[in-house]
Structure formats: C-alpha cells, structure tokens
Write a protein that holds these residues in place. Structure first.
Motif, PDB file in Angstrom:
ATOM      1  N   PRO A  74       0.787  -1.237   0.000  1.00 28.32           N
ATOM      2  CA  PRO A  74       0.000   0.000   0.000  1.00 28.32           C
ATOM      3  C   PRO A  74       0.819   1.289   0.000  1.00 28.32           C
ATOM      4  N   ARG A  75       1.936   1.304   0.694  1.00 27.39           N
ATOM      5  CA  ARG A  75       2.713   2.547   0.798  1.00 27.39           C
ATOM      6  C   ARG A  75       3.797   2.666  -0.259  1.00 27.39           C
ATOM      7  N   VAL A  76       3.945   1.674  -1.113  1.00 26.02           N
ATOM      8  CA  VAL A  76       5.043   1.655  -2.087  1.00 26.02           C
ATOM      9  C   VAL A  76       4.488   1.681  -3.508  1.00 26.02           C
ATOM     10  N   THR A  77       5.059   2.566  -4.341  1.00 29.98           N
ATOM     11  CA  THR A  77       4.669   2.659  -5.747  1.00 29.98           C
ATOM     12  C   THR A  77       5.923   2.800  -6.611  1.00 29.98           C
ATOM     13  N   ARG A  78       5.810   2.439  -7.860  1.00 29.30           N
ATOM     14  CA  ARG A  78       6.908   2.605  -8.810  1.00 29.30           C
ATOM     15  C   ARG A  78       7.006   4.056  -9.244  1.00 29.30           C
ATOM     16  N   VAL A  79       8.227   4.518  -9.425  1.00 30.01           N
ATOM     17  CA  VAL A  79       8.438   5.868  -9.957  1.00 30.01           C
ATOM     18  C   VAL A  79       8.012   5.920 -11.421  1.00 30.01           C
ATOM     19  N   VAL A  80       8.399   4.898 -12.200  1.00 24.98           N
ATOM     20  CA  VAL A  80       8.020   4.789 -13.612  1.00 24.98           C
ATOM     21  C   VAL A  80       7.276   3.463 -13.777  1.00 24.98           C
ATOM     22  N   ASN A  81       5.973   3.537 -13.925  1.00 27.37           N
ATOM     23  CA  ASN A  81       5.160   2.323 -14.012  1.00 27.37           C
ATOM     24  C   ASN A  81       5.507   1.495 -15.252  1.00 27.37           C
ATOM     25  N   GLU A  82       5.585   0.183 -15.042  1.00 28.43           N
ATOM     26  CA  GLU A  82       5.762  -0.805 -16.112  1.00 28.43           C
ATOM     27  C   GLU A  82       7.052  -0.597 -16.918  1.00 28.43           C
ATOM     28  N   SER A  83       8.035   0.051 -16.314  1.00 29.15           N
ATOM     29  CA  SER A  83       9.318   0.214 -16.996  1.00 29.15           C
ATOM     30  C   SER A  83      10.146  -1.059 -16.860  1.00 29.15           C
ATOM     31  N   ASP A  84      10.877  -1.410 -17.909  1.00 35.27           N
ATOM     32  CA  ASP A  84      11.750  -2.586 -17.872  1.00 35.27           C
ATOM     33  C   ASP A  84      13.177  -2.247 -17.445  1.00 35.27           C
ATOM     34  N   THR A  85      13.458  -0.965 -17.278  1.00 33.28           N
ATOM     35  CA  THR A  85      14.823  -0.547 -16.924  1.00 33.28           C
ATOM     36  C   THR A  85      14.889   0.273 -15.640  1.00 33.28           C
ATOM     37  N   ASP A  86      13.807   0.934 -15.286  1.00 33.74           N
ATOM     38  CA  ASP A  86      13.797   1.767 -14.081  1.00 33.74           C
ATOM     39  C   ASP A  86      12.894   1.115 -13.031  1.00 33.74           C
ATOM     40  N   PHE A  87      13.511   0.644 -11.980  1.00 35.55           N
ATOM     41  CA  PHE A  87      12.758  -0.002 -10.907  1.00 35.55           C
ATOM     42  C   PHE A  87      12.833   0.822  -9.615  1.00 35.55           C
ATOM     43  N   SER A  88      12.953   2.128  -9.760  1.00 38.10           N
ATOM     44  CA  SER A  88      12.951   3.017  -8.595  1.00 38.10           C
ATOM     45  C   SER A  88      11.561   3.024  -7.963  1.00 38.10           C
ATOM     46  N   ILE A  89      11.507   3.230  -6.656  1.00 41.38           N
ATOM     47  CA  ILE A  89      10.234   3.199  -5.937  1.00 41.38           C
ATOM     48  C   ILE A  89      10.089   4.398  -5.011  1.00 41.38           C
ATOM     49  N   HIS A  90       8.831   4.720  -4.670  1.00 41.00           N
ATOM     50  CA  HIS A  90       8.492   5.694  -3.638  1.00 41.00           C
ATOM     51  C   HIS A  90       7.917   4.945  -2.441  1.00 41.00           C
ATOM     52  N   ILE A  91       8.340   5.330  -1.239  1.00 39.35           N
ATOM     53  CA  ILE A  91       7.731   4.816  -0.004  1.00 39.35           C
ATOM     54  C   ILE A  91       7.101   6.008   0.703  1.00 39.35           C
ATOM     55  N   ARG A  92       5.772   6.024   0.762  1.00 39.52           N
ATOM     56  CA  ARG A  92       5.049   7.141   1.353  1.00 39.52           C
ATOM     57  C   ARG A  92       4.946   6.994   2.871  1.00 39.52           C
ATOM     58  N   ASP A  93       4.721   8.136   3.527  1.00 40.85           N
ATOM     59  CA  ASP A  93       4.469   8.156   4.973  1.00 40.85           C
ATOM     60  C   ASP A  93       5.529   7.346   5.731  1.00 40.85           C
ATOM     61  N   VAL A  94       6.771   7.776   5.609  1.00 39.28           N
ATOM     62  CA  VAL A  94       7.887   7.049   6.237  1.00 39.28           C
ATOM     63  C   VAL A  94       7.706   7.015   7.756  1.00 39.28           C
ATOM     64  N   ARG A  95       8.012   5.854   8.331  1.00 40.52           N
ATOM     65  CA  ARG A  95       7.871   5.628   9.764  1.00 40.52           C
ATOM     66  C   ARG A  95       9.224   5.248  10.368  1.00 40.52           C
ATOM     67  N   PRO A  96       9.374   5.369  11.695  1.00 35.91           N
ATOM     68  CA  PRO A  96      10.659   5.007  12.318  1.00 35.91           C
ATOM     69  C   PRO A  96      11.115   3.591  12.004  1.00 35.91           C
ATOM     70  N   GLU A  97      10.167   2.661  11.880  1.00 36.53           N
ATOM     71  CA  GLU A  97      10.556   1.278  11.596  1.00 36.53           C
ATOM     72  C   GLU A  97      11.042   1.079  10.168  1.00 36.53           C
ATOM     73  N   ASP A  98      10.930   2.107   9.321  1.00 36.82           N
ATOM     74  CA  ASP A  98      11.416   2.002   7.942  1.00 36.82           C
ATOM     75  C   ASP A  98      12.928   2.195   7.836  1.00 36.82           C
ATOM     76  N   ALA A  99      13.567   2.625   8.919  1.00 38.45           N
ATOM     77  CA  ALA A  99      15.025   2.797   8.887  1.00 38.45           C
ATOM     78  C   ALA A  99      15.703   1.452   8.663  1.00 38.45           C
TER      79      ALA A  99
END
Length: 215
Positions: A74-99
C-alpha cells in the motif's frame, strides 16, 4: 536428443543475458523525516534473463520484501510504471521502523524454475531525521528551558544573598535632630537606595542644648 539441445540453448541464452546485464543502485544513504516520502533509485541495463525484481530490506535469511512486481504494498509505488529498466520506488508516509538498508535485487529463473539472485545493488542506508515536532526535539527544548530557568533562579538567589550581606554590615541607625522624630539612616555611602546625607557611620549629631552644656 532434442530435449538436450533445447536445454543447452536456454542455458546459453541465460549466460549471454548475465554477461550484458548491469544493475545500478547509486545512492549510498538517504536521510528522510517521518511522514515524508522516500525515493529509492534502481536502474538496469543490458536486458537480462527472465526473473523478478524486488526491493529487500536487508539481505540473508532475515530480509523483508518491501516491493515486488507481484503483490500488494500500500505505501510503495513505482516511480516509472511498467518500466523494464527503471525499478525506482516511492515509499510514502515514512515511519521510524522504515530505517534500515535497502537492496534492489534482480532474480533469474534456474533450470528447475526456482528464483536465484542474479545481482543486487550495493545497498542504500535509510536514516530518519528528527522533525521539529518529534519527541526527541521536544525533550531537548524542554531541557534547555529548565536549564535556563535554573540559571536565572540561581543568579537571583546569589544577588539577594550578596545584598543581604552588605545590609548586615551597615545596620540602620537612629538619628535625632532637635524636636524631629528619629529617622533611620543607612551609614554606608554608595549603597543602593541610600539618601545622600553627610553623616558618618556611627556618628549621631547632638542637639544644640547639649552642645551649649558642653561649652
């Protein structure tokens, strides 16, 4: 014989893909505040064999899957959807346990159909910074306030004590002049609040009658 040739052909194709494949995870460290969005960068080049791409938190048996192409995160999305070369991601609403340390991992299918690690990034260490409203910052501000308050209280007590010592060394004396009522005089010149009078310490003027009797 045909089955053997087919297996050899597939194996050679995978080996060729491995040789030209390159995974890049350029960021060594990321500093983010709680509640913000974290971006983890991962790109690939040179094609590569068939296999999933995943983001893992940690490596080894204790790792946790943060994102993969199949699944719900739920909190993670691709920066470039359906890309075969870019697999960068966004993690929304960062929490202390995400460290922790995050790895971009490319898997390949083995001859038996299992996922094997083909290559992974060098890792990105994610740390959380204290936001202005975090408990750590609030505690630090409160501590500074208490220290300043204690300093001012101690300073006031010191001044009061010093003032009391000065007044105890020069007690008020009674002076009588003629028919006037006795008035208290402080005998130390320079003391705060002392009226400017020409009377020496311990000396009380005599009345005119006593002066004549002395003569």
């Amino acid at each position: 014989m045909l089955k053997l040739l087919f297996s050899t052909s597939c194996f050679c194709h995978i080996r060729a893909g491995v040789q030209g494949f390159e995974l890049q995870q350029p960021r060594d460290k990321e500093l983010v505040a709680a509640g913000e969005t974290l971006t983890l960068t991962c790109t690939m080049s040179g094609g590569g064999p068939v296999g999933a791409v995943r983001w893992l938190k940690g490596l080894g048996s204790g790792n946790k899957t943060v994102y993969e192409q199949k699944g719900s995160f739920p909190r993670v999305t691709r920066v470039v959807n359906e890309s075969d070369t870019d697999f960068s991601i966004h993690i929304r609403d960062v929490r202390p346990e995400d460290a922790g340390t995050y790895y971009c991992v490319k898997f390949k299918k083995s001859l038996l159909g299992d996922d094997e690690v083909l290559q992974h990034g060098r890792g990105t260490v994610v740390s959380l910074q204290d936001s202005p409203g975090s408990p750590h910052v609030a505690a630090a501000v409160a501590l500074c306030f208490l220290l300043l308050l204690g300093f001012f209280v101690a300073l006031c007590m010191y001044k009061e004590e010093a003032r009391g010592e000065v007044e105890s060394q020069c007690p008020a004396r009674q002076a009588a002049t003629g028919s006037f009522l006795p008035i208290p005089l402080r005998c130390c010149a320079g003391t705060s609040g002392t009226p400017s009078v020409g009377i020496m310490c311990g000396h009380v003027p005599q009345s005119p009658a006593k002066i004549r009797e002395g003569n």
